[in-house]
Design a protein around this motif. Sequence first.
Motif, short mmCIF file in Angstrom:
data_model
loop_
_atom_site.label_atom_id
_atom_site.label_comp_id
_atom_site.label_asym_id
_atom_site.label_seq_id
_atom_site.Cartn_x
_atom_site.Cartn_y
_atom_site.Cartn_z
N TYR A 166 0.84 -1.21 0.00
CA TYR A 166 0.00 0.00 0.00
C TYR A 166 0.87 1.26 0.00
O TYR A 166 1.97 1.25 0.55
CB TYR A 166 -0.88 -0.02 1.25
CG TYR A 166 -1.75 1.21 1.46
CD1 TYR A 166 -2.83 1.47 0.63
CD2 TYR A 166 -1.50 2.10 2.51
CE1 TYR A 166 -3.64 2.60 0.83
CE2 TYR A 166 -2.31 3.22 2.72
CZ TYR A 166 -3.37 3.46 1.88
OH TYR A 166 -4.17 4.56 2.09
N SER A 179 0.35 5.59 0.75
CA SER A 179 -0.43 6.80 0.97
C SER A 179 0.19 7.87 0.07
O SER A 179 1.20 7.62 -0.57
CB SER A 179 -0.36 7.18 2.45
OG SER A 179 -0.91 8.44 2.66
N HIS A 203 -3.79 14.29 -1.18
CA HIS A 203 -2.44 14.21 -0.63
C HIS A 203 -1.46 14.94 -1.53
O HIS A 203 -1.58 14.92 -2.76
CB HIS A 203 -2.02 12.74 -0.53
CG HIS A 203 -2.33 12.11 0.79
ND1 HIS A 203 -1.83 12.59 1.96
CD2 HIS A 203 -3.06 11.01 1.12
CE1 HIS A 203 -2.23 11.82 2.96
NE2 HIS A 203 -2.99 10.86 2.48
N ASN A 238 -2.82 5.25 6.92
CA ASN A 238 -3.47 4.64 8.08
C ASN A 238 -4.59 3.78 7.54
O ASN A 238 -5.76 4.12 7.59
CB ASN A 238 -4.00 5.75 9.00
CG ASN A 238 -4.62 5.22 10.27
OD1 ASN A 238 -4.62 4.01 10.52
ND2 ASN A 238 -5.16 6.11 11.07
N ALA A 249 -8.64 4.50 7.36
CA ALA A 249 -9.08 5.19 6.14
C ALA A 249 -10.02 4.33 5.30
O ALA A 249 -10.82 4.85 4.53
CB ALA A 249 -7.87 5.59 5.31
N VAL A 303 5.49 1.77 7.46
CA VAL A 303 6.50 2.83 7.41
C VAL A 303 5.76 4.11 7.75
O VAL A 303 4.89 4.55 6.99
CB VAL A 303 7.13 2.93 6.00
CG1 VAL A 303 8.15 4.06 5.96
CG2 VAL A 303 7.75 1.60 5.60
N LYS A 353 4.02 8.91 12.36
CA LYS A 353 3.26 9.07 13.59
C LYS A 353 2.49 7.79 13.90
O LYS A 353 2.13 7.03 13.02
CB LYS A 353 2.22 10.19 13.41
CG LYS A 353 2.77 11.55 13.02
CD LYS A 353 3.35 12.33 14.18
CE LYS A 353 2.38 12.69 15.24
NZ LYS A 353 1.68 13.96 15.00
N ASN A 388 -0.59 5.52 14.73
CA ASN A 388 -2.00 5.56 14.37
C ASN A 388 -2.66 4.20 14.57
O ASN A 388 -2.01 3.23 14.96
CB ASN A 388 -2.19 6.10 12.93
CG ASN A 388 -1.60 5.18 11.88
OD1 ASN A 388 -1.77 3.95 11.92
ND2 ASN A 388 -0.90 5.77 10.92
N GLU A 403 12.45 7.17 3.43
CA GLU A 403 11.67 6.16 2.69
C GLU A 403 12.51 5.50 1.59
O GLU A 403 12.48 4.28 1.46
CB GLU A 403 10.40 6.78 2.12
CG GLU A 403 9.39 7.18 3.20
CD GLU A 403 8.10 7.73 2.63
OE1 GLU A 403 8.03 8.00 1.42
OE2 GLU A 403 7.15 7.91 3.41
N THR A 419 -19.87 11.18 4.43
CA THR A 419 -18.83 11.17 5.46
C THR A 419 -17.73 12.09 4.99
O THR A 419 -17.15 11.89 3.93
CB THR A 419 -18.29 9.75 5.65
OG1 THR A 419 -17.69 9.30 4.43
CG2 THR A 419 -19.40 8.77 6.02
N ASN A 469 -7.35 13.85 6.99
CA ASN A 469 -7.81 12.46 6.83
C ASN A 469 -7.98 11.82 8.21
O ASN A 469 -8.75 12.32 9.01
CB ASN A 469 -6.87 11.67 5.93
CG ASN A 469 -6.83 12.27 4.52
OD1 ASN A 469 -7.76 12.96 4.13
ND2 ASN A 469 -5.77 12.02 3.80
N THR A 470 -7.21 10.76 8.52
CA THR A 470 -7.42 10.10 9.80
C THR A 470 -6.66 10.78 10.94
O THR A 470 -6.77 10.36 12.08
CB THR A 470 -6.98 8.63 9.73
OG1 THR A 470 -5.57 8.57 9.61
CG2 THR A 470 -7.63 7.93 8.54
N TYR A 512 -15.67 11.54 8.89
CA TYR A 512 -14.85 10.35 8.72
C TYR A 512 -13.61 10.57 9.55
O TYR A 512 -13.23 11.72 9.73
CB TYR A 512 -14.59 10.20 7.22
CG TYR A 512 -13.18 10.13 6.69
CD1 TYR A 512 -12.50 8.92 6.63
CD2 TYR A 512 -12.53 11.27 6.23
CE1 TYR A 512 -11.21 8.86 6.11
CE2 TYR A 512 -11.25 11.20 5.72
CZ TYR A 512 -10.59 10.00 5.67
OH TYR A 512 -9.34 9.93 5.16
N ASN A 540 -16.70 5.41 9.18
CA ASN A 540 -16.33 4.36 8.24
C ASN A 540 -16.92 3.01 8.60
O ASN A 540 -17.08 2.15 7.73
CB ASN A 540 -14.80 4.26 8.09
CG ASN A 540 -14.35 4.85 6.77
OD1 ASN A 540 -15.11 4.88 5.81
ND2 ASN A 540 -13.13 5.34 6.72
#
Length: 760
Positions: free
Chosen positions: A162, A164, A407, A467, A471, A491, A494, A496, A553, A647, A655-656, A726, A730
């Motif tokens: 995945y 983000s 983003h 997250n 999400a 990776v 913060k 979550n 990263e 939502t 976002n989250t 949201y 969710n």
Amino acid sequence: MPAKPPEADPVQDAPHVTGPEHSAAGAPAIGHALRTAQRQMGVRRTALTLLRVNQPGGFDCPGCAWPEPDRPHTAEFCENGAKAVAEEATLRRVTPEFFAQHSVTDLAGRSGYWLGQQGRLTRPMYLPEGADHYEPIDWDRAFDLIAEELHALPDPDQALFYTSGRTSNEAAFLYQLFARAYGTNNLPDCSNMCHESSGAALTETLGVGKGSVLLNDLYQADLIIVAGQNPGTNHPRMLTALEKAKSAGAKIITVNPLPEAGLERFKNPQTARGLAGGGTPLTDLFLQIRLGGDQALFRLLNKLIINRGAAVDSVFIRRHTAGYEEFAAAARAADWEETRRATGLTRSDIERALAMILASRRIIVCWAMGLTQHKHSVPTIKEIVNFLLLRGNVGRPGAGVCPVRGHSNVQGDRTMGITEKPAAGFLDALGTEFGFDPPQRHGLDVVDSIRALRDGRAKVFFAMGGNFVAASPDTAVTEDAMRRAALTVHVSTKLNRSHCVTGARALILPTLGRTERDHQAAGPQSVTVEDSMGIVHASRGRLKPASPHLLSEPAIVCRLARRVLGDTGTIPWEDFERDYRLVRERIARVIPGFEDFETRVAQPGGFALPHAPRDDRHFPTATGKANFTADPVTWPTVPPGRLLLQTLRSHDQYNTTVYGLDDRYRGITGGRRVVLVHPDDARELGLPDGSHADLTSEWTDGSERTAPGFRVVHYPTARGCAAAYYPETNVLVPLDATADTSNTPASKSVVVRLTPATAP
Ligand SMILES: Nc1nc2c(c(=O)[nH]1)N[C@H]1C(S)=C(S)[C@@H](COP(=O)(O)OP(=O)(O)OC[C@H]3O[C@@H](n4cnc5c(=O)[nH]c(N)nc54)[C@H](O)[C@@H]3O)O[C@H]1N2
Ligand SMILES: Nc1nc2c(c(=O)[nH]1)N[C@H]1C(S)=C(S)[C@@H](COP(=O)(O)OP(=O)(O)OC[C@H]3O[C@@H](n4cnc5c(=O)[nH]c(N)nc54)[C@H](O)[C@@H]3O)O[C@H]1N2
Ligand SMILES: [Mo]
């Protein structure tokens, strides 16, 4: 003044309601930004950091993807950009001692707000099978563990990678290269939940899945339609562009079930008039549409335009488009009564809009999640393309499609190949450059990844940021699916929710943020990003990293790749980690539009990627022309006594990531568990303002999902519609409720029943 310690948990959710505001930004926005920032990083660091946002030689704001103007103000920052920076540049730290103190069970019981408030992750952490505490682990051992699990899979398609949308171009390019060299196209990303519907609609009709306008086009437009977007909160710098467009004579039509303060009036904090005066009114015509009514609205407008024969750009249609006759026949069938039912708009609303449209030669339509997260999102956006094509509003100055991305590098990540459905040409170029055969089978998107985890078809979940469990839709199903994984790896910058709902084993790999210095063997590194308008530019962090144990990263991907794939020789991972210029050299060879990358990105402001429809009205579609389309018109149906729930985001979240409990422009403070309902609907349901209700969603297969204890707020939304924040809601979005074609969760049209409840 040093940073303040985080608040205690449980955070009291006690919403206080005063009613919506009618303008955005102004002096209060600066105050709010500075207060949030100083809480996280103290006064000195706040001043030093915020001055670098979006400046040449500085870092790209980790907030939204709205482009920077050519010559930014010395303080080209907005309230919510400042909050995004403060979240990352915070002085608070999550240490191994923190994890020794807090078990995973304990953390799983905390709010997302509380988790985020604990500060930056500082050490790689490992959760062994059966354990309830993360323990520190060194980087090499962490990579060994991941390699062990990946090697144990019988099929590379049992791994999910995945992304983000904050990941830089360099990191994204390396990450997709690693996934494909390992053997899978399972690269789900946040786009799957975001602008996938835009990409699908635009690729089919225009041949390029990105927006076709630049900032200058906005300043030249006669009319800008903003549909399904709340820029005052989510893209605040867009208001500056809208203000400038208005001063050059543009009109603005807003299409939204909610009257959003930022679109009513903008008080530019960078002008005296904005700070002290009344600001600039932005919206000339507000169409308060029902959720999901947009396709019907644009279909009827298209009919009305066609009926005024002269309004149609027949030269453009003949030369550059296909499918006009079939589309025009479908449009002629549109009728007022159907449109009224779908949209809730009156005939005079629509006639006023038509008059403004007919009076405008150059038109731009901007949109965001209000259009992309419905079952019929793809046909809705295709109808907007029809609308623009009719009058030749694609591929000339002051006109075009403007999907406003979320983003800050979500568009760049896609350009770099983060997609589960790569084009054959891209895979060929990648394989040729690096001497391997990339897998051709398409991979899994977000929703299909959850299904694969749920059904035991995927066993390793790796996330480059984000997250995922918070999400994604259908929280209970998603969390359950994640718990079936053998290994989950995040990776992250913060803490979550996704770190607390894990597979049998789990890893947290802490990484550098945008704001931080990235020093590698070849010296200080910069990275690049692409904004919502296809401008690529450099970003260089200046702050001291949150901890000496962080890896960037790109470094994480390179080390992992070497450990998993071995030093096969064809991909020089060690060199890539040492010097990101070598990564850009390869990007330039693999991805069209990046020729001479290093030199061009060094220019102030960067460079614009080519966009064939915008640049020369060339449409690389199946027909070689811009395609008119004629989908059946649909809209969500709502049984009696039910409401359609969207939502959405409050003003105090990314976002989250929840920054605080206020939604200032909507007049809600001190709590997030609120549901906004039209006063007449609320009265019919027997729900006085200030009462509480449980929200129960009803899905077509008869299943139900409940989110309890929302304070009812009487609010001027469109009739029959409701809104709540949201990610708390969710739980209500069924995994199977997705958009046709794009498979994006339909988070903006959830059929719900509101039942009176006692206050929680
Ligand atoms: N501060 C801050 N900035 C952000 C984010 C954040 O969370 N916080 N998130 C980022 C991301 S990833 C994204 S994708 C963007 C999201 O940016 P937005 O799309 O602005 O975000 P939402 O809060 O989901 O707002 C949806 C808007 O569409 C309207 N709407 C909902 N349904 C419909 C409909 O059917 N028709 C019409 N016409 N309107 C509708 C809603 O009333 C609301 O105004 O913002 C990005 N920027
Ligand atoms: N119901 C509902 N659901 C939605 C939406 C909706 O409108 N309604 N919107 C959807 C949309 S548009 C989107 S884009 C998704 C968002 O989905 P995601 O992108 O997965 O979620 P975020 O909340 O943005 O991710 C926040 C986390 O990213 C990590 N992070 C922050 N910066 C960095 C960084 O630089 N590097 C790394 N590695 N990690 C970092 C932090 O650990 C932070 O906790 O949610 C979707 N879900
Ligand atoms: Mo998004």
